[in-house]
Design a protein around this motif. Structure first.
Motif, PDB file in Angstrom:
ATOM      1  N   ILE A  25      -2.985  13.901  -8.387  1.00 36.70           N
ATOM      2  CA  ILE A  25      -3.079  13.621  -6.955  1.00 36.70           C
ATOM      3  C   ILE A  25      -3.120  14.943  -6.191  1.00 36.70           C
ATOM      4  O   ILE A  25      -2.285  15.821  -6.410  1.00 36.70           O
ATOM      5  N   TYR A  26      -4.096  15.063  -5.301  1.00 35.99           N
ATOM      6  CA  TYR A  26      -4.173  16.194  -4.392  1.00 35.99           C
ATOM      7  C   TYR A  26      -3.725  15.703  -3.025  1.00 35.99           C
ATOM      8  O   TYR A  26      -4.394  14.878  -2.400  1.00 35.99           O
ATOM      9  N   ASP A  27      -2.576  16.188  -2.594  1.00 35.20           N
ATOM     10  CA  ASP A  27      -1.935  15.770  -1.356  1.00 35.20           C
ATOM     11  C   ASP A  27      -2.539  16.536  -0.181  1.00 35.20           C
ATOM     12  O   ASP A  27      -2.385  17.745  -0.080  1.00 35.20           O
ATOM     13  N   THR A  28      -3.195  15.810   0.721  1.00 35.34           N
ATOM     14  CA  THR A  28      -3.878  16.445   1.849  1.00 35.34           C
ATOM     15  C   THR A  28      -3.044  16.470   3.125  1.00 35.34           C
ATOM     16  O   THR A  28      -3.544  16.913   4.170  1.00 35.34           O
ATOM     17  N   ARG A  29      -1.791  16.038   3.061  1.00 33.84           N
ATOM     18  CA  ARG A  29      -0.955  16.073   4.265  1.00 33.84           C
ATOM     19  C   ARG A  29      -0.823  17.518   4.735  1.00 33.84           C
ATOM     20  O   ARG A  29      -0.570  18.409   3.935  1.00 33.84           O
ATOM     21  N   THR A  30      -0.966  17.705   6.025  1.00 33.95           N
ATOM     22  CA  THR A  30      -0.920  19.055   6.577  1.00 33.95           C
ATOM     23  C   THR A  30       0.496  19.555   6.763  1.00 33.95           C
ATOM     24  O   THR A  30       0.719  20.744   6.900  1.00 33.95           O
ATOM     25  N   SER A  31       1.469  18.633   6.758  1.00 37.62           N
ATOM     26  CA  SER A  31       2.853  19.032   6.952  1.00 37.62           C
ATOM     27  C   SER A  31       3.770  17.961   6.384  1.00 37.62           C
ATOM     28  O   SER A  31       3.396  16.806   6.265  1.00 37.62           O
ATOM     29  N   GLU A  32       4.959  18.357   5.999  1.00 34.00           N
ATOM     30  CA  GLU A  32       5.939  17.390   5.509  1.00 34.00           C
ATOM     31  C   GLU A  32       6.481  16.558   6.668  1.00 34.00           C
ATOM     32  O   GLU A  32       7.037  15.494   6.467  1.00 34.00           O
ATOM     33  N   ILE A  33       6.317  17.059   7.887  1.00 37.15           N
ATOM     34  CA  ILE A  33       6.737  16.312   9.068  1.00 37.15           C
ATOM     35  C   ILE A  33       5.506  15.579   9.585  1.00 37.15           C
ATOM     36  O   ILE A  33       4.818  16.021  10.484  1.00 37.15           O
ATOM     37  N   ASP A  34       5.210  14.462   8.958  1.00 39.13           N
ATOM     38  CA  ASP A  34       4.024  13.673   9.257  1.00 39.13           C
ATOM     39  C   ASP A  34       4.504  12.312   9.760  1.00 39.13           C
ATOM     40  O   ASP A  34       5.370  11.710   9.143  1.00 39.13           O
ATOM     41  N   PRO A  35       3.950  11.814  10.857  1.00 34.55           N
ATOM     42  CA  PRO A  35       4.467  10.576  11.439  1.00 34.55           C
ATOM     43  C   PRO A  35       4.277   9.317  10.585  1.00 34.55           C
ATOM     44  O   PRO A  35       5.006   8.354  10.741  1.00 34.55           O
ATOM     45  N   GLY A  36       3.348   9.317   9.681  1.00 36.78           N
ATOM     46  CA  GLY A  36       3.115   8.128   8.867  1.00 36.78           C
ATOM     47  C   GLY A  36       3.817   8.197   7.526  1.00 36.78           C
ATOM     48  O   GLY A  36       4.193   9.260   7.050  1.00 36.78           O
ATOM     49  N   ILE A  37       3.987   7.035   6.912  1.00 32.52           N
ATOM     50  CA  ILE A  37       4.590   6.959   5.580  1.00 32.52           C
ATOM     51  C   ILE A  37       3.538   7.345   4.549  1.00 32.52           C
ATOM     52  O   ILE A  37       2.432   6.814   4.552  1.00 32.52           O
ATOM     53  N   SER A  38       3.901   8.246   3.663  1.00 32.95           N
ATOM     54  CA  SER A  38       3.022   8.605   2.559  1.00 32.95           C
ATOM     55  C   SER A  38       3.609   8.031   1.276  1.00 32.95           C
ATOM     56  O   SER A  38       4.793   8.209   0.986  1.00 32.95           O
ATOM     57  N   TYR A  39       2.774   7.361   0.515  1.00 38.22           N
ATOM     58  CA  TYR A  39       3.205   6.752  -0.739  1.00 38.22           C
ATOM     59  C   TYR A  39       2.968   7.656  -1.944  1.00 38.22           C
ATOM     60  O   TYR A  39       3.091   7.220  -3.082  1.00 38.22           O
ATOM     61  N   ILE A  40       2.636   8.912  -1.706  1.00 37.63           N
ATOM     62  CA  ILE A  40       2.391   9.835  -2.815  1.00 37.63           C
ATOM     63  C   ILE A  40       3.598   9.968  -3.741  1.00 37.63           C
ATOM     64  O   ILE A  40       3.441   9.843  -4.958  1.00 37.63           O
ATOM     65  N   PRO A  41       4.812  10.191  -3.238  1.00 36.15           N
ATOM     66  CA  PRO A  41       5.955  10.304  -4.154  1.00 36.15           C
ATOM     67  C   PRO A  41       6.172   9.038  -4.991  1.00 36.15           C
ATOM     68  O   PRO A  41       6.439   9.106  -6.193  1.00 36.15           O
ATOM     69  N   LEU A  42       6.029   7.892  -4.356  1.00 36.01           N
ATOM     70  CA  LEU A  42       6.207   6.615  -5.055  1.00 36.01           C
ATOM     71  C   LEU A  42       5.136   6.429  -6.129  1.00 36.01           C
ATOM     72  O   LEU A  42       5.437   6.062  -7.267  1.00 36.01           O
ATOM     73  N   LEU A  43       3.884   6.688  -5.785  1.00 35.81           N
ATOM     74  CA  LEU A  43       2.778   6.556  -6.730  1.00 35.81           C
ATOM     75  C   LEU A  43       2.915   7.558  -7.866  1.00 35.81           C
ATOM     76  O   LEU A  43       2.716   7.214  -9.033  1.00 35.81           O
ATOM     77  N   SER A  44       3.268   8.776  -7.533  1.00 37.06           N
ATOM     78  CA  SER A  44       3.426   9.808  -8.552  1.00 37.06           C
ATOM     79  C   SER A  44       4.462   9.411  -9.589  1.00 37.06           C
ATOM     80  O   SER A  44       4.242   9.557 -10.795  1.00 37.06           O
ATOM     81  N   GLU A  45       5.583   8.895  -9.118  1.00 40.23           N
ATOM     82  CA  GLU A  45       6.639   8.478 -10.041  1.00 40.23           C
ATOM     83  C   GLU A  45       6.201   7.283 -10.893  1.00 40.23           C
ATOM     84  O   GLU A  45       6.374   7.284 -12.106  1.00 40.23           O
ATOM     85  N   ALA A  46       5.611   6.291 -10.263  1.00 41.18           N
ATOM     86  CA  ALA A  46       5.197   5.078 -10.989  1.00 41.18           C
ATOM     87  C   ALA A  46       4.097   5.366 -12.007  1.00 41.18           C
ATOM     88  O   ALA A  46       4.095   4.819 -13.106  1.00 41.18           O
ATOM     89  N   ALA A  47       3.154   6.227 -11.642  1.00 41.07           N
ATOM     90  CA  ALA A  47       1.992   6.501 -12.502  1.00 41.07           C
ATOM     91  C   ALA A  47       2.208   7.688 -13.432  1.00 41.07           C
ATOM     92  O   ALA A  47       1.399   7.914 -14.323  1.00 41.07           O
TER      93      ALA A  47
END
Length: 105
Positions: A76-98
């Motif tokens: 996964i290439y995470d394109t979020r520009t900052s960790e302080i992003d107003p929306g929920i990102s499921y990258i951590p959840l997907l990364s762990e599950a997959a």
């Protein structure tokens, strides 16, 4: 040659649909060659906006687990520009599950 930094991002591509189609494609290709090693690259901010069938969080976990069970190597290439992003990102959840590797773009 341009790097991944030059790939345009944004839009409304449903994350769940992309993962589901990855699983279907992997199954189809393995019917042709059972020894096939499948690697997939996902460029995303992890914001799931359209569920396939119900709760987005639940389906991201289910699809991620199916990717792992299907022995698909996901990066996964995470394109979020900052960790302080107003929306929920499921990258951590997907990364762990997959069992996926995550790289910050």
């Amino acid at each position: 040659m341009e790097g991944i930094e030059k790939v345009s991002i944004g839009g409304k591509t449903p994350l769940s649909s992309a993962l589901y189609n990855l699983i279907l494609l992997a199954r189809r290709e393995r019917l042709r060659d059972r020894s096939l090693r499948i690697r997939a690259f996902l460029i995303t901010d992890g914001k799931a906006n359209v569920p396939l069938y119900g709760d987005i969080k639940d389906e991201i976990i289910r699809l991620g687990r199916e990717i792992r069970r299907s022995n698909i190597e996901l990066t996964i290439y995470d394109t979020r520009t900052s960790e302080i992003d107003p929306g929920i990102s499921y990258i951590p959840l997907l990364s762990e599950a997959a069992g996926a590797k995550v790289y910050k773009v």
